[in-house]
Each structure stands twice: as structure tokens, then as C-alpha cells.
Design a protein around this motif. Sequence first.
Motif, PDB file in Angstrom:
ATOM      1  N   UNK A 142       0.849  -1.193   0.000  1.00 21.98           N
ATOM      2  CA  UNK A 142       0.000   0.000   0.000  1.00 21.98           C
ATOM      3  C   UNK A 142       0.882   1.241   0.000  1.00 21.98           C
ATOM      4  N   UNK A 143       0.633   2.129  -0.970  1.00 20.59           N
ATOM      5  CA  UNK A 143       1.324   3.416  -1.036  1.00 20.59           C
ATOM      6  C   UNK A 143       0.321   4.490  -0.623  1.00 20.59           C
ATOM      7  N   UNK A 144       0.692   5.300   0.383  1.00 23.04           N
ATOM      8  CA  UNK A 144      -0.190   6.344   0.913  1.00 23.04           C
ATOM      9  C   UNK A 144       0.462   7.698   0.693  1.00 23.04           C
ATOM     10  N   UNK A 145      -0.316   8.619   0.112  1.00 20.93           N
ATOM     11  CA  UNK A 145       0.131   9.998  -0.071  1.00 20.93           C
ATOM     12  C   UNK A 145      -0.752  10.923   0.751  1.00 20.93           C
ATOM     13  N   UNK A 146      -0.100  11.765   1.557  1.00 17.61           N
ATOM     14  CA  UNK A 146      -0.806  12.749   2.363  1.00 17.61           C
ATOM     15  C   UNK A 146      -0.592  14.119   1.738  1.00 17.61           C
ATOM     16  N   UNK A 147      -1.688  14.874   1.571  1.00 14.76           N
ATOM     17  CA  UNK A 147      -1.633  16.188   0.917  1.00 14.76           C
ATOM     18  C   UNK A 147      -2.265  17.248   1.795  1.00 14.76           C
ATOM     19  N   UNK A 148      -2.142  18.496   1.345  1.00 10.72           N
ATOM     20  CA  UNK A 148      -2.819  19.598   2.020  1.00 10.72           C
ATOM     21  C   UNK A 148      -4.219  19.752   1.443  1.00 10.72           C
ATOM     22  N   UNK A 149      -5.130  20.294   2.223  1.00  9.91           N
ATOM     23  CA  UNK A 149      -6.510  20.444   1.760  1.00  9.91           C
ATOM     24  C   UNK A 149      -6.662  21.587   0.765  1.00  9.91           C
ATOM     25  N   UNK A 150      -5.932  22.700   0.965  1.00 10.62           N
ATOM     26  CA  UNK A 150      -6.163  23.880   0.144  1.00 10.62           C
ATOM     27  C   UNK A 150      -5.734  23.709  -1.300  1.00 10.62           C
ATOM     28  N   UNK A 151      -4.481  23.309  -1.515  1.00 13.92           N
ATOM     29  CA  UNK A 151      -3.943  23.237  -2.874  1.00 13.92           C
ATOM     30  C   UNK A 151      -3.499  21.836  -3.279  1.00 13.92           C
ATOM     31  N   UNK A 152      -3.788  20.822  -2.466  1.00 15.91           N
ATOM     32  CA  UNK A 152      -3.479  19.417  -2.774  1.00 15.91           C
ATOM     33  C   UNK A 152      -2.003  19.197  -3.057  1.00 15.91           C
ATOM     34  N   UNK A 153      -1.161  19.848  -2.281  1.00 21.52           N
ATOM     35  CA  UNK A 153       0.273  19.649  -2.406  1.00 21.52           C
ATOM     36  C   UNK A 153       0.686  18.521  -1.471  1.00 21.52           C
ATOM     37  N   UNK A 154       1.430  17.551  -2.009  1.00 22.07           N
ATOM     38  CA  UNK A 154       1.846  16.422  -1.192  1.00 22.07           C
ATOM     39  C   UNK A 154       2.835  16.824  -0.112  1.00 22.07           C
ATOM     40  N   UNK A 155       2.665  16.242   1.083  1.00 19.68           N
ATOM     41  CA  UNK A 155       3.579  16.527   2.188  1.00 19.68           C
ATOM     42  C   UNK A 155       4.285  15.269   2.685  1.00 19.68           C
ATOM     43  N   UNK A 156       3.848  14.108   2.210  1.00 20.89           N
ATOM     44  CA  UNK A 156       4.491  12.872   2.662  1.00 20.89           C
ATOM     45  C   UNK A 156       4.014  11.674   1.843  1.00 20.89           C
ATOM     46  N   UNK A 157       4.955  10.740   1.568  1.00 19.65           N
ATOM     47  CA  UNK A 157       4.646   9.484   0.878  1.00 19.65           C
ATOM     48  C   UNK A 157       5.154   8.337   1.730  1.00 19.65           C
ATOM     49  N   UNK A 158       4.294   7.308   1.909  1.00 22.56           N
ATOM     50  CA  UNK A 158       4.620   6.183   2.783  1.00 22.56           C
ATOM     51  C   UNK A 158       4.214   4.876   2.093  1.00 22.56           C
ATOM     52  N   UNK A 159       5.045   3.839   2.313  1.00 20.91           N
ATOM     53  CA  UNK A 159       4.752   2.518   1.755  1.00 20.91           C
ATOM     54  C   UNK A 159       4.628   1.539   2.909  1.00 20.91           C
ATOM     55  N   UNK A 178       5.532  18.957  -1.812  1.00 21.67           N
ATOM     56  CA  UNK A 178       5.176  18.593  -3.188  1.00 21.67           C
ATOM     57  C   UNK A 178       5.737  17.240  -3.607  1.00 21.67           C
ATOM     58  N   UNK A 179       5.571  16.222  -2.755  1.00 25.14           N
ATOM     59  CA  UNK A 179       6.023  14.875  -3.074  1.00 25.14           C
ATOM     60  C   UNK A 179       4.801  13.990  -3.335  1.00 25.14           C
ATOM     61  N   UNK A 180       4.960  13.019  -4.260  1.00 19.59           N
ATOM     62  CA  UNK A 180       3.848  12.119  -4.564  1.00 19.59           C
ATOM     63  C   UNK A 180       4.422  10.807  -5.096  1.00 19.59           C
ATOM     64  N   UNK A 181       3.958   9.691  -4.559  1.00 17.69           N
ATOM     65  CA  UNK A 181       4.451   8.377  -4.952  1.00 17.69           C
ATOM     66  C   UNK A 181       3.400   7.571  -5.693  1.00 17.69           C
ATOM     67  N   UNK A 182       3.836   6.787  -6.677  1.00 14.94           N
ATOM     68  CA  UNK A 182       2.947   5.924  -7.459  1.00 14.94           C
ATOM     69  C   UNK A 182       3.612   4.567  -7.668  1.00 14.94           C
ATOM     70  N   UNK A 183       2.816   3.600  -8.138  1.00 19.36           N
ATOM     71  CA  UNK A 183       3.301   2.265  -8.487  1.00 19.36           C
ATOM     72  C   UNK A 183       3.290   2.143 -10.004  1.00 19.36           C
ATOM     73  N   UNK A 184       4.454   1.788 -10.550  1.00 22.91           N
ATOM     74  CA  UNK A 184       4.564   1.663 -12.004  1.00 22.91           C
ATOM     75  C   UNK A 184       5.265   0.349 -12.335  1.00 22.91           C
ATOM     76  N   UNK A 185       4.493  -0.650 -12.786  1.00 24.90           N
ATOM     77  CA  UNK A 185       5.020  -1.948 -13.199  1.00 24.90           C
ATOM     78  C   UNK A 185       5.944  -2.563 -12.148  1.00 24.90           C
ATOM     79  N   UNK A 186       5.466  -2.577 -10.924  1.00 23.53           N
ATOM     80  CA  UNK A 186       6.210  -3.214  -9.847  1.00 23.53           C
ATOM     81  C   UNK A 186       7.305  -2.379  -9.243  1.00 23.53           C
ATOM     82  N   UNK A 187       7.384  -1.097  -9.617  1.00 24.45           N
ATOM     83  CA  UNK A 187       8.398  -0.208  -9.072  1.00 24.45           C
ATOM     84  C   UNK A 187       7.734   0.994  -8.398  1.00 24.45           C
TER      85      UNK A 187
END
Length: 249
Positions: A142-159, A178-187
Motif C-alpha cells: 500500500x502506497x499512501x500519499x498525504x496532501x494539504x486540503x487547500x492546494x493538494x500539495x503532497x507533504x508525505x509518501x509512505x509505503x 510537493x512529493x507524490x508516490x505511485x506504483x509503475x510496473x512493480x516499481x
Amino acid sequence: MRGLTGSGERRDGRSGTTGGDTATGGSGATRSGGRRRTRWAASSTALVGLAVLALLTVSCSTGGTGTRDEGPAGSQPAAHVRPSATAPSTAKPAPRVDPVQLVKRDSRVSERVRTDLKPCTGHEYPVDSSYGRLTGGSAPDVVVNVMTCGDAVGVGTYVYRRQSNGTYKNIFTTEQPAVYGTIDRGELVVTTQVYEKKDAVAYPSGEEVVTYRWTGNRFAEHDRVHNDFNRAVGNGEGDFPEPTEPPKN
């Protein structure tokens, strides 16, 4: 003379009688001939009928082809179209977790992020979650991204990785603006927006894209890409340029 006359009459009478017999005989001969002709005609008609019947019987039994006289039947077998059966998917849906509770109960998450993580409207938290195979475990990570409510800027990414006892363990953490994590073909792909002074939130100067692979028991950096954005565009003003016609030869 009367004798002669009488005798003549008798002769005539006999002659008449004889003529009558002759006539009678002629009439009988005529009737007999008529009967023979009638029988011959009937016999001829019967023979003709039998001949026609025989021809019809032969044509139906040997040479007749019925409704196929217009052309021979096709020798190719008829094609049968069968609908292809789609094999049911054997993939099981990933079990869903509560990403908000994962973050709030995780001691590896900074106190600031846990404190600021509140609903934006109602019960909607500024949290995104993705499920996929990153570590080769028996369950999706599970990859979790936490953002701000006003402008949806990422503040943390956790796996988080699922353990054998059903709990989830934090195996990756990055906290920066402004950080954001995703899953791309197992990476794991982590993108960070790069801002310079006077940059608006919607228009960063560039970005860093880092790809991580699970090696042994940790994530190792596999690739890094830096992109610089053109700062002369993106102000939201101006119209689309008019299309130009290609030069004619």
C-alpha cells in the motif's frame, strides 16, 4: 301375272328376309368391329399411361434430384460459429485498508503530519492510496500519499507492507513539500516538484522523478530523472495560435 307378282313378292320377301339377315349380319359385324376398336383404344390408352408412369417412376428413383435440380449441393461443410468463452479472472481483489489510521498510528510519520491530517470536508481526508506488488509479498503493498486540503500539495509518501499476522509495517517514508508516490510496473516512482523563489504552487520550476526497486529488504534507487519546466508559459493568458497552412509545392 299375279303369280309372277306374288312369286316376285315372295322372292322379294325372301330376298328381303335374306337382306334382313344380311343386314343383321352386317350390323353384327359392325358392332363386333366397333367393340374390337374400342378395346384396342382402351388398351392403347392403358399402355400409354403405364409407359408414362414407368418413366416418372424411373426419373424419381434414379435420375431425379428433386429440389436440387437447380444445382448440386455444396461439398464444403457448414461453418459453425461458437462464441468464445472468456476465462474468468483468477486475480483476487486487493484487501482495502484505512490509510488514515495507518498514518495516524505510525510512529515513523512525523508528529506534524499526523497532527495536521484532518478532514477537508465532512469525513473526506486529503489522502490517496494505491495497491500493488512492490516487495514480492503474498499480499499487495500500500502506497499512501498525504496532501494539504487547500492546494493538494503532497507533504508525505509512505509505503506499507502486510505482515504474516495481518498488520502493516512502514517500509518507506519521505516527507517534503510537493512529493507524490505511485506504483509503475512493480516499481515505486516518487515525484517531487522543485520550486524556486516566487514560484506559484501551480507552476513549479521543475521536478525530480526517482524510481525505486525492492532489493533484499529495502528500496534502492534505480533511476533518477530531472525535468526543468519553461517558466515563460503557463500564465493562463493568450489564445491558441491560428493554424498555418502547409507550403504548396
